[in-house]
Design a protein around this motif. Sequence first.
Motif, PDB file in Angstrom:
ATOM      1  N   GLU A  11      46.272  62.116  46.712  1.00 46.59           N
ATOM      2  CA  GLU A  11      47.177  63.124  47.284  1.00 46.59           C
ATOM      3  C   GLU A  11      47.179  64.395  46.434  1.00 46.59           C
ATOM      4  OE1 GLU A  11      51.113  61.671  48.683  1.00 46.59           O
ATOM      5  OE2 GLU A  11      50.342  59.733  47.993  1.00 46.59           O
ATOM      6  N   VAL A  12      47.018  64.245  45.152  1.00 49.25           N
ATOM      7  CA  VAL A  12      46.968  65.390  44.248  1.00 49.25           C
ATOM      8  C   VAL A  12      45.583  66.031  44.318  1.00 49.25           C
ATOM      9  CG1 VAL A  12      47.244  66.140  41.858  1.00 49.25           C
ATOM     10  CG2 VAL A  12      48.681  64.305  42.761  1.00 49.25           C
ATOM     11  N   HIS A  18      42.021  70.405  39.200  1.00 53.76           N
ATOM     12  CA  HIS A  18      42.285  69.941  37.839  1.00 53.76           C
ATOM     13  C   HIS A  18      43.746  69.525  37.688  1.00 53.76           C
ATOM     14  CE1 HIS A  18      38.584  72.182  37.250  1.00 53.76           C
ATOM     15  NE2 HIS A  18      38.413  71.460  36.163  1.00 53.76           N
ATOM     16  N   LEU A  19      43.986  68.697  36.694  1.00 55.88           N
ATOM     17  CA  LEU A  19      45.331  68.229  36.404  1.00 55.88           C
ATOM     18  C   LEU A  19      45.615  68.462  34.928  1.00 55.88           C
ATOM     19  CD1 LEU A  19      47.839  66.675  37.477  1.00 55.88           C
ATOM     20  CD2 LEU A  19      46.709  64.589  36.677  1.00 55.88           C
ATOM     21  N   ASP A  20      46.654  69.231  34.633  1.00 56.39           N
ATOM     22  CA  ASP A  20      47.065  69.457  33.247  1.00 56.39           C
ATOM     23  C   ASP A  20      47.924  68.288  32.786  1.00 56.39           C
ATOM     24  OD1 ASP A  20      45.833  71.959  33.038  1.00 56.39           O
ATOM     25  OD2 ASP A  20      47.548  72.943  33.970  1.00 56.39           O
ATOM     26  N   CYS A  75      52.077  70.769  35.803  1.00 54.29           N
ATOM     27  CA  CYS A  75      51.816  71.520  37.036  1.00 54.29           C
ATOM     28  C   CYS A  75      51.955  70.681  38.303  1.00 54.29           C
ATOM     29  CB  CYS A  75      50.425  72.138  36.979  1.00 54.29           C
ATOM     30  SG  CYS A  75      50.268  73.354  35.672  1.00 54.29           S
ATOM     31  N   LEU A  76      52.246  69.408  38.162  1.00 56.65           N
ATOM     32  CA  LEU A  76      52.309  68.530  39.334  1.00 56.65           C
ATOM     33  C   LEU A  76      53.329  68.991  40.381  1.00 56.65           C
ATOM     34  CD1 LEU A  76      51.071  66.041  40.637  1.00 56.65           C
ATOM     35  CD2 LEU A  76      52.786  64.664  39.452  1.00 56.65           C
ATOM     36  N   PRO A  77      54.537  69.410  40.003  1.00 59.68           N
ATOM     37  CA  PRO A  77      55.469  69.890  41.037  1.00 59.68           C
ATOM     38  C   PRO A  77      54.907  71.058  41.847  1.00 59.68           C
ATOM     39  CG  PRO A  77      56.652  69.468  39.005  1.00 59.68           C
ATOM     40  CD  PRO A  77      55.174  69.359  38.687  1.00 59.68           C
ATOM     41  N   ALA A  78      54.229  71.980  41.186  1.00 56.49           N
ATOM     42  CA  ALA A  78      53.648  73.123  41.894  1.00 56.49           C
ATOM     43  C   ALA A  78      52.514  72.691  42.810  1.00 56.49           C
ATOM     44  CB  ALA A  78      53.153  74.168  40.892  1.00 56.49           C
ATOM     45  N   LEU A  80      52.233  69.780  44.304  1.00 55.86           N
ATOM     46  CA  LEU A  80      52.782  69.037  45.438  1.00 55.86           C
ATOM     47  C   LEU A  80      53.790  69.833  46.260  1.00 55.86           C
ATOM     48  CD1 LEU A  80      53.293  65.560  43.756  1.00 55.86           C
ATOM     49  CD2 LEU A  80      51.419  66.301  45.247  1.00 55.86           C
ATOM     50  N   ASP A  81      54.114  71.025  45.816  1.00 59.39           N
ATOM     51  CA  ASP A  81      55.125  71.843  46.492  1.00 59.39           C
ATOM     52  C   ASP A  81      54.813  72.053  47.964  1.00 59.39           C
ATOM     53  OD1 ASP A  81      57.518  73.317  46.570  1.00 59.39           O
ATOM     54  OD2 ASP A  81      56.397  75.182  46.382  1.00 59.39           O
ATOM     55  N   GLY A  82      53.554  72.157  48.301  1.00 57.54           N
ATOM     56  CA  GLY A  82      53.167  72.375  49.690  1.00 57.54           C
ATOM     57  C   GLY A  82      53.025  71.078  50.483  1.00 57.54           C
ATOM     58  N   ALA A  83      53.280  69.925  49.842  1.00 60.36           N
ATOM     59  CA  ALA A  83      53.139  68.635  50.524  1.00 60.36           C
ATOM     60  C   ALA A  83      54.239  68.440  51.549  1.00 60.36           C
ATOM     61  CB  ALA A  83      53.168  67.499  49.516  1.00 60.36           C
ATOM     62  N   ASP A  84      53.913  67.706  52.606  1.00 58.41           N
ATOM     63  CA  ASP A  84      54.924  67.416  53.650  1.00 58.41           C
ATOM     64  C   ASP A  84      55.913  66.380  53.200  1.00 58.41           C
ATOM     65  OD1 ASP A  84      52.377  67.693  56.148  1.00 58.41           O
ATOM     66  OD2 ASP A  84      53.744  69.211  55.391  1.00 58.41           O
TER      67      ASP A  84
END
Length: 84
Positions: A11-12, A18-20, A75-78, A80-84
């Motif tokens: 999902e990410v 990339h993932l910080d 940065c995960l919240p940002a 996923l911010d556009g996730a439904d």
Amino acid sequence: METTGSVALAEVAVRASHLDVACTRCSRRGRYRLARLVEQFGGDYAMTDLGAELANCPSRSATAHGERCDVYFPCLPAILDGAD
């Protein structure tokens, strides 16, 4: 691996390249390619379990909870911010 309500790695990966990774208890920081993480752990791997796998810290196995490595994804919240 069943994510059981957790966000899955795939999902990410569909939202970012990339993932910080950071630790709240020390200055360790890093960045991982999500495609490589999906290849290594699988797309259904739970993000809640990923931090423990990525923790490359001398404090990872500390017995005192307050001294243990505390990995998070800043940065995960940002992402996923556009996730439904």
